[in-house]
Scaffold this motif. Structure first.
Motif, PDB file in Angstrom:
ATOM      1  N   VAL A  39      42.209  35.757  39.283  1.00  0.00           N
ATOM      2  CA  VAL A  39      41.364  37.014  39.826  1.00  0.00           C
ATOM      3  C   VAL A  39      40.771  37.636  38.652  1.00  0.00           C
ATOM      4  N   PRO A  40      39.342  37.462  38.597  1.00  0.00           N
ATOM      5  CA  PRO A  40      38.870  38.157  37.357  1.00  0.00           C
ATOM      6  C   PRO A  40      38.885  39.737  37.572  1.00  0.00           C
ATOM      7  N   ARG A  41      38.501  40.481  36.389  1.00  0.00           N
ATOM      8  CA  ARG A  41      38.190  41.924  36.521  1.00  0.00           C
ATOM      9  C   ARG A  41      36.721  42.159  37.080  1.00  0.00           C
ATOM     10  N   SER A  42      36.579  43.025  37.732  1.00  0.00           N
ATOM     11  CA  SER A  42      35.068  43.211  38.421  1.00  0.00           C
ATOM     12  C   SER A  42      34.115  43.734  37.271  1.00  0.00           C
ATOM     13  N   ALA A  43      32.867  43.567  37.384  1.00  0.00           N
ATOM     14  CA  ALA A  43      31.787  44.141  36.431  1.00  0.00           C
ATOM     15  C   ALA A  43      31.955  45.531  36.247  1.00  0.00           C
ATOM     16  N   THR A  44      32.100  46.236  36.994  1.00  0.00           N
ATOM     17  CA  THR A  44      32.356  47.538  36.995  1.00  0.00           C
ATOM     18  C   THR A  44      33.402  47.973  36.141  1.00  0.00           C
ATOM     19  N   VAL A  45      34.684  47.389  36.256  1.00  0.00           N
ATOM     20  CA  VAL A  45      35.906  47.526  35.904  1.00  0.00           C
ATOM     21  C   VAL A  45      35.401  47.205  34.153  1.00  0.00           C
ATOM     22  N   PRO A  81      37.965  52.709  27.038  1.00  0.00           N
ATOM     23  CA  PRO A  81      38.064  51.119  26.489  1.00  0.00           C
ATOM     24  C   PRO A  81      38.243  50.295  27.903  1.00  0.00           C
ATOM     25  N   GLU A  82      37.932  49.088  27.826  1.00  0.00           N
ATOM     26  CA  GLU A  82      37.986  48.204  28.787  1.00  0.00           C
ATOM     27  C   GLU A  82      39.298  47.798  29.238  1.00  0.00           C
ATOM     28  N   PRO A  83      39.872  47.732  30.452  1.00  0.00           N
ATOM     29  CA  PRO A  83      41.195  47.502  30.644  1.00  0.00           C
ATOM     30  C   PRO A  83      41.138  45.992  30.380  1.00  0.00           C
ATOM     31  N   PRO A  84      42.377  45.616  29.348  1.00  0.00           N
ATOM     32  CA  PRO A  84      42.295  44.189  28.902  1.00  0.00           C
ATOM     33  C   PRO A  84      42.970  43.109  30.129  1.00  0.00           C
ATOM     34  N   SER A  85      42.530  42.001  29.810  1.00  0.00           N
ATOM     35  CA  SER A  85      43.265  41.120  30.735  1.00  0.00           C
ATOM     36  C   SER A  85      44.774  40.923  30.056  1.00  0.00           C
ATOM     37  N   LEU A  86      45.871  41.025  30.876  1.00  0.00           N
ATOM     38  CA  LEU A  86      47.348  41.291  30.510  1.00  0.00           C
ATOM     39  C   LEU A  86      47.616  39.598  30.567  1.00  0.00           C
ATOM     40  N   ALA A  87      47.062  38.420  30.586  1.00  0.00           N
ATOM     41  CA  ALA A  87      47.486  37.275  30.586  1.00  0.00           C
ATOM     42  C   ALA A  87      48.464  36.931  29.507  1.00  0.00           C
ATOM     43  N   LEU A  88      48.108  37.401  28.214  1.00  0.00           N
ATOM     44  CA  LEU A  88      48.688  37.044  26.972  1.00  0.00           C
ATOM     45  C   LEU A  88      49.757  38.526  26.671  1.00  0.00           C
TER      46      LEU A  88
END
Ligand code: HEC
Ligand code: HEC
Ligand code: HEC
Length: 357
Positions: A100-106, A111-118
């Motif tokens: 599930v990717p982050r939306s373009a707006t987010v 700062p941009e909310p980071p992906s938390l995968a790692l």
């Protein structure tokens, strides 16, 4: 510095005065006139991102709880599944999820909310706990919507498990085809997750009063508060009735030694004269019991133990009758709590008036 020592007192005052006026002018230009550009398009001035991020990292490292605060059951599948359920409704829109990717707006947030995968490679479990409970000022990362801290650990468990999780696993874990409540409480409220209470043994009155207590904050839970903040008031009655209509199924567990100790406690009057036996209010009892009291028969042991511990520490609210439990639980030891949880969880799952020994 000789020239400083040779300055006249009056000169110093004049220079300080000029500096103060200049400061005031800059403040008026930035705050009042609007010369500072708050646009998130622009990024920060050089060095500002570094300064803010380093402050954030140091602050978390300085304040995180000790390793000893991490619960033993952190990485169990039940903790991960409960964390995933909450993550889906409270965190996914900003941080994305497996597949599930982050939306373009987010992605335009600053700062941009980071992906938390790692994320678990970078932060320890106590550090993630601190970040999730406290949030991060001036970043858009919100604080936990409850005072209590123990219910943050399932989120930490999920973030640790998220590394390498496939989209299929994520989908299966958070499938809400049965309705929003089923993600955590299971179909018909018959929760298979030991961290989540089963609802099929409870009465309509108790369910409705508990939901009201979560909604107005008298019962502190970041997880159920989030659920109630999105549930229309009009749905509460229907939901309470639908779970109360389910007939609990299942059999009693073979009695173990710990459960026998728990039974002895449940049947005895409390230490202080004013506290009646647990069974007077929770069964097994031959006469009908007040429907505002919850049945404990067949409820998950870890959940029962957690609630009793919360009460003993003064953190468990509830409906109007919750006061009764402060008295009943305030002197319980950890061993007694474990024994009582073992006894009640081993009974045949039943509504309050159908409890049997
Ligand atoms: C409204 C958007 C938003 C929501 C909702 C949100 N976050 Fe965040 N989160 C952020 C932003 C923005 C940051 C980056 C802060 C920074 O780097 O200064 C962040 C940072 C984090 C970090 C630190 C990541 C790192 O690499 O340093 C963690 C962990 C985290 N969030 C977990 C969560 C969890 C768990 C939830 C749900 C309970 C959640 N967040 C909900 C916006 C959000
Ligand atoms: C993200 C997981 C999650 C979802 C979704 C969820 N719950 Fe819960 N629920 C929990 C947890 C965890 C608790 C225990 C909270 C506590 O410690 O007080 C709980 C507690 C409850 C209780 C109190 C039970 C008791 O024995 O006191 C009721 C009632 C309840 N939930 C009903 C619902 C209903 C109705 C919905 C759907 C509208 C729902 N829940 C959705 C996780 C969830
Ligand atoms: C005088 C009546 C009374 C006595 C005695 C009593 N309880 Fe309770 N108990 C309650 C009430 C009322 C609640 C529900 C409070 C609320 O959430 O509104 C409750 C709730 C609970 C819960 C939480 C259940 C859930 O689903 O969240 C547990 C666990 C519990 N009691 C265990 C015990 C044990 C163990 C004892 C004996 C040491 C005991 N109680 C004695 C009245 C009593």
């Amino acid at each position: 510095m000789r020239w400083v020592r040779e300055l006249h007192g009056r000169t110093v005052i004049t220079m300080a005065g000029i500096a103060a006026v200049l400061g005031l002018v800059v403040a008026v230009l930035i705050i009042g006139v609007g010369l500072f550009n708050v646009s998130a398009r622009q990024g920060h001035w050089p060095g500002v991102t570094w300064a803010m991020h380093t402050t954030f990292e140091s602050s978390v490292g300085f304040r995180a709880p000790p390793d000893s605060a991490v619960p033993d059951n952190l990485d169990t599948p039940d903790m991960v599944a409960l964390g995933a359920g909450h993550y889906k409704s409270a965190c996914m829109d900003c941080h994305g999820a497996p597949g599930v990717p982050r939306s373009a707006t987010v992605q335009q947030m600053l700062p941009e909310p980071p992906s938390l995968a790692l994320v678990a490679d970078h932060w320890s479990a106590p550090e993630m706990h601190w970040i999730i409970h406290n949030g991060i000022k001036m970043s858009g990362m919100p604080a936990w919507p409850a005072e209590r801290k123990d219910d943050v650990w399932p989120l930490v468990a999920f973030l640790r498990a998220q590394k390498g999780m496939t989209p299929e696993t994520w989908q299966a874990m958070t499938d809400d085809a049965e309705g929003g409540c089923a993600v955590c409480h299971g179909p018909d409220g018959v929760s298979q997750n030991a961290q989540v209470p089963r609802l099929d043994i409870l009465s309509e009155t108790y369910i409705a009063q508990s939901l009201a207590a979560y909604r107005d904050g008298t019962r502190d839970s970041g997880i159920m508060y989030e659920v109630m903040s999105q549930l229309p008031k009009a749905s509460v009655e229907r939901l309470a009735r639908s779970f109360a209509d389910v007939s609990p199924e299942g059999t009693a567990m073979a009695p173990a030694e710990l459960a026998a100790e728990g039974r002895a406690l449940a049947f005895a009057e409390g230490g202080s004269q004013s506290v009646p036996a647990c069974r007077a209010c929770h069964g097994p009892w031959s006469a009908p019991i007040n429907p505002a009291f919850p049945s404990l028969a067949g409820q998950h042991a870890p959940y029962l133990a957690q609630q009793l511990t919360l009460w003993r520490e003064g953190n468990r609210g509830g409906g109007r009758a919750a006061e009764l439990m402060f008295k009943a639980s305030k002197d319980l030891t950890d061993e007694e709590i474990a024994a009582l949880a073992a006894y009640y969880s081993g009974l045949k799952p039943a509504k309050l008036d159908d409890t049997a020994e």
